[in-house]
Design a protein around this motif. Structure first.
Motif, PDB file in Angstrom:
ATOM      1  N   GLU A   9      -8.780 -10.803 -48.930  1.00 12.23           N
ATOM      2  CA  GLU A   9      -9.268 -10.963 -47.559  1.00 12.23           C
ATOM      3  C   GLU A   9     -10.715 -11.417 -47.502  1.00 12.23           C
ATOM      4  OE1 GLU A   9      -8.290  -6.847 -46.534  1.00 12.23           O
ATOM      5  OE2 GLU A   9      -7.029  -7.680 -44.954  1.00 12.23           O
ATOM      6  N   ALA A  10     -11.424 -11.294 -48.612  1.00 12.90           N
ATOM      7  CA  ALA A  10     -12.866 -11.511 -48.618  1.00 12.90           C
ATOM      8  C   ALA A  10     -13.226 -12.968 -48.880  1.00 12.90           C
ATOM      9  CB  ALA A  10     -13.510 -10.621 -49.676  1.00 12.90           C
ATOM     10  N   LYS A  11     -14.486 -13.279 -48.643  1.00 12.97           N
ATOM     11  CA  LYS A  11     -15.034 -14.608 -48.873  1.00 12.97           C
ATOM     12  C   LYS A  11     -14.981 -14.980 -50.352  1.00 12.97           C
ATOM     13  CE  LYS A  11     -19.456 -16.998 -48.077  1.00 12.97           C
ATOM     14  NZ  LYS A  11     -20.793 -16.838 -47.481  1.00 12.97           N
ATOM     15  N   HIS A  12     -15.252 -14.013 -51.212  1.00 13.75           N
ATOM     16  CA  HIS A  12     -15.288 -14.254 -52.656  1.00 13.75           C
ATOM     17  C   HIS A  12     -14.161 -13.517 -53.347  1.00 13.75           C
ATOM     18  CE1 HIS A  12     -19.151 -16.160 -52.108  1.00 13.75           C
ATOM     19  NE2 HIS A  12     -19.594 -15.087 -51.468  1.00 13.75           N
ATOM     20  N   GLY A  13     -13.793 -13.990 -54.524  1.00 14.61           N
ATOM     21  CA  GLY A  13     -12.821 -13.293 -55.345  1.00 14.61           C
ATOM     22  C   GLY A  13     -11.400 -13.793 -55.238  1.00 14.61           C
ATOM     23  N   THR A  14     -11.160 -14.786 -54.425  1.00 10.86           N
ATOM     24  CA  THR A  14      -9.798 -15.279 -54.274  1.00 10.86           C
ATOM     25  C   THR A  14      -9.489 -16.329 -55.344  1.00 10.86           C
ATOM     26  OG1 THR A  14      -8.171 -16.008 -52.653  1.00 10.86           O
ATOM     27  CG2 THR A  14     -10.297 -17.112 -52.591  1.00 10.86           C
ATOM     28  N   VAL A  15      -8.257 -16.742 -55.413  1.00  3.16           N
ATOM     29  CA  VAL A  15      -7.791 -17.715 -56.401  1.00  3.16           C
ATOM     30  C   VAL A  15      -7.053 -18.835 -55.689  1.00  3.16           C
ATOM     31  CG1 VAL A  15      -7.611 -16.038 -58.287  1.00  3.16           C
ATOM     32  CG2 VAL A  15      -5.660 -16.396 -56.772  1.00  3.16           C
ATOM     33  N   SER A  16      -6.841 -19.944 -56.388  1.00  5.09           N
ATOM     34  CA  SER A  16      -6.021 -21.070 -55.924  1.00  5.09           C
ATOM     35  C   SER A  16      -6.546 -21.706 -54.641  1.00  5.09           C
ATOM     36  CB  SER A  16      -4.562 -20.636 -55.733  1.00  5.09           C
ATOM     37  OG  SER A  16      -3.758 -21.774 -55.493  1.00  5.09           O
ATOM     38  N   PHE A  17      -7.358 -22.730 -54.794  1.00  5.91           N
ATOM     39  CA  PHE A  17      -7.966 -23.390 -53.640  1.00  5.91           C
ATOM     40  C   PHE A  17      -7.333 -24.730 -53.305  1.00  5.91           C
ATOM     41  CE2 PHE A  17     -11.076 -20.427 -55.236  1.00  5.91           C
ATOM     42  CZ  PHE A  17     -11.546 -19.848 -54.087  1.00  5.91           C
ATOM     43  N   GLY A  18      -6.555 -25.291 -54.197  1.00  5.32           N
ATOM     44  CA  GLY A  18      -5.896 -26.562 -53.920  1.00  5.32           C
ATOM     45  C   GLY A  18      -4.690 -26.327 -53.036  1.00  5.32           C
ATOM     46  N   PHE A  19      -4.016 -27.417 -52.703  1.00  8.99           N
ATOM     47  CA  PHE A  19      -2.832 -27.190 -51.889  1.00  8.99           C
ATOM     48  C   PHE A  19      -1.597 -27.921 -52.393  1.00  8.99           C
ATOM     49  CE2 PHE A  19       0.028 -26.679 -48.460  1.00  8.99           C
ATOM     50  CZ  PHE A  19      -0.133 -25.330 -48.227  1.00  8.99           C
ATOM     51  N   LEU A  20      -1.724 -29.151 -52.809  1.00 10.48           N
ATOM     52  CA  LEU A  20      -0.555 -29.868 -53.302  1.00 10.48           C
ATOM     53  C   LEU A  20      -0.361 -29.646 -54.798  1.00 10.48           C
ATOM     54  CD1 LEU A  20      -0.850 -33.203 -51.332  1.00 10.48           C
ATOM     55  CD2 LEU A  20       0.453 -31.160 -50.769  1.00 10.48           C
ATOM     56  N   TRP A  21      -1.380 -29.096 -55.442  1.00  8.50           N
ATOM     57  CA  TRP A  21      -1.284 -28.687 -56.838  1.00  8.50           C
ATOM     58  C   TRP A  21      -1.840 -27.276 -56.929  1.00  8.50           C
ATOM     59  CZ3 TRP A  21      -4.557 -26.705 -60.457  1.00  8.50           C
ATOM     60  CH2 TRP A  21      -4.015 -26.559 -61.731  1.00  8.50           C
ATOM     61  N   ALA A  22      -1.180 -26.448 -57.699  1.00  9.13           N
ATOM     62  CA  ALA A  22      -1.648 -25.073 -57.861  1.00  9.13           C
ATOM     63  C   ALA A  22      -1.334 -24.601 -59.268  1.00  9.13           C
ATOM     64  CB  ALA A  22      -0.968 -24.160 -56.846  1.00  9.13           C
ATOM     65  N   ALA A  67      -0.662 -17.090 -63.885  1.00  6.23           N
ATOM     66  CA  ALA A  67      -2.088 -17.239 -64.205  1.00  6.23           C
ATOM     67  C   ALA A  67      -2.951 -16.708 -63.065  1.00  6.23           C
ATOM     68  CB  ALA A  67      -2.420 -18.697 -64.485  1.00  6.23           C
ATOM     69  N   LEU A  68      -2.532 -16.933 -61.835  1.00  7.47           N
ATOM     70  CA  LEU A  68      -3.287 -16.449 -60.679  1.00  7.47           C
ATOM     71  C   LEU A  68      -3.252 -14.921 -60.606  1.00  7.47           C
ATOM     72  CD1 LEU A  68      -2.095 -19.093 -58.071  1.00  7.47           C
ATOM     73  CD2 LEU A  68      -4.255 -19.069 -59.343  1.00  7.47           C
ATOM     74  N   LYS A  69      -2.078 -14.352 -60.852  1.00  2.11           N
ATOM     75  CA  LYS A  69      -1.956 -12.887 -60.854  1.00  2.11           C
ATOM     76  C   LYS A  69      -2.817 -12.277 -61.950  1.00  2.11           C
ATOM     77  CE  LYS A  69       2.729 -12.822 -58.999  1.00  2.11           C
ATOM     78  NZ  LYS A  69       4.152 -12.572 -59.283  1.00  2.11           N
ATOM     79  N   ALA A  70      -2.822 -12.911 -63.114  1.00  2.00           N
ATOM     80  CA  ALA A  70      -3.649 -12.415 -64.224  1.00  2.00           C
ATOM     81  C   ALA A  70      -5.129 -12.474 -63.870  1.00  2.00           C
ATOM     82  CB  ALA A  70      -3.374 -13.225 -65.490  1.00  2.00           C
ATOM     83  N   GLU A  71      -5.540 -13.535 -63.177  1.00  2.54           N
ATOM     84  CA  GLU A  71      -6.947 -13.655 -62.768  1.00  2.54           C
ATOM     85  C   GLU A  71      -7.303 -12.580 -61.749  1.00  2.54           C
ATOM     86  OE1 GLU A  71     -10.882 -14.857 -62.460  1.00  2.54           O
ATOM     87  OE2 GLU A  71      -9.392 -15.183 -64.020  1.00  2.54           O
ATOM     88  N   LEU A  72      -6.440 -12.310 -60.796  1.00  2.00           N
ATOM     89  CA  LEU A  72      -6.699 -11.242 -59.830  1.00  2.00           C
ATOM     90  C   LEU A  72      -6.783  -9.893 -60.538  1.00  2.00           C
ATOM     91  CD1 LEU A  72      -4.408 -12.326 -56.854  1.00  2.00           C
ATOM     92  CD2 LEU A  72      -6.912 -12.286 -56.876  1.00  2.00           C
ATOM     93  N   LYS A  73      -5.901  -9.674 -61.498  1.00  2.00           N
ATOM     94  CA  LYS A  73      -5.931  -8.419 -62.258  1.00  2.00           C
ATOM     95  C   LYS A  73      -7.217  -8.318 -63.067  1.00  2.00           C
ATOM     96  CE  LYS A  73      -3.255  -5.656 -65.478  1.00  2.00           C
ATOM     97  NZ  LYS A  73      -2.053  -5.570 -66.311  1.00  2.00           N
ATOM     98  N   ARG A  74      -7.649  -9.444 -63.681  1.00  2.00           N
ATOM     99  CA  ARG A  74      -8.884  -9.461 -64.463  1.00  2.00           C
ATOM    100  C   ARG A  74     -10.083  -9.087 -63.597  1.00  2.00           C
ATOM    101  NH1 ARG A  74     -13.255 -12.187 -65.400  1.00  2.00           N
ATOM    102  NH2 ARG A  74     -12.844 -13.862 -63.929  1.00  2.00           N
TER     103      ARG A  74
END
Length: 170
Positions: free
Chosen positions: A129-142, A147-154
């Motif tokens: 929900e926050a400004k920082h700390g999110t993953v995956s900013f593209g839209f037609l490629w992700a 890998a995204l779940k692992a980054e959030l867990k990290r």
């Protein structure tokens, strides 16, 4: 300008726009433009959110380039570039607002591996929900959802919203 050159310029612009959208999303919308984009990471009340102003902002260059290339005597390639920007906007609207966020009712369910990946990556982006700390900013490629779940867990799930119906631990 020949039709084949114009069409090539059009498709090159659509591809370029994915990179442009990534940069704008990551460093502007989740940076100084957060005052508009924050509404997109919060529950929506009604049909509109402040983030929708970005669509109008990004439409201006498209409109100007098409107008200049068609009516104002500018280089004709500008019209193709403007059309490519508009096409990316239409694709984005279809994927983002219709398929992912369901702002228009549809019975479409992603079945292909590509569409499932794009939808899941965007949902993982919205898990924060926050400004920082999110993953995956593209839209037609992700990146792959794993890998995204692992980054959030990290990141120790910093900023990740609580499951619906639960209050986040303080």
């Amino acid at each position: 300008m020949s039709w084949p050159a114009g069409i090539a310029l059009f498709f090159a612009t659509v591809v370029f726009m994915e990179g442009f959208a990534y940069v704008m999303h990551r460093w502007v919308m989740h940076g100084p433009g957060w005052f508009l984009h924050a509404s997109h990471h919060a529950p929506r009340h009604g049909n509109w959110e402040l983030n929708d102003l970005y669509a109008a902002i990004f439409a201006v260059p498209s409109i100007l380039l098409i107008l200049g290339g068609v009516q104002l005597g500018w280089w004709p390639g500008y019209a193709w570039i403007g059309a490519g920007i508009a096409a990316y906007g239409a694709i984005y609207f279809g994927f983002h607002d219709v398929i992912v966020h369901r702002r228009i009712a549809t019975r479409y369910l992603p079945k292909s591996a590509y569409m499932k990946r794009i939808v899941q990556a965007h949902r993982l982006h919205h898990a924060v929900e926050a400004k920082h700390g999110t993953v995956s900013f593209g839209f037609l490629w992700a990146p792959k959802p794993e890998a995204l779940k692992a980054e959030l867990k990290r990141r120790d799930r910093a900023g990740v919203r609580a499951p619906r119906g639960r209050v986040a631990a303080e």
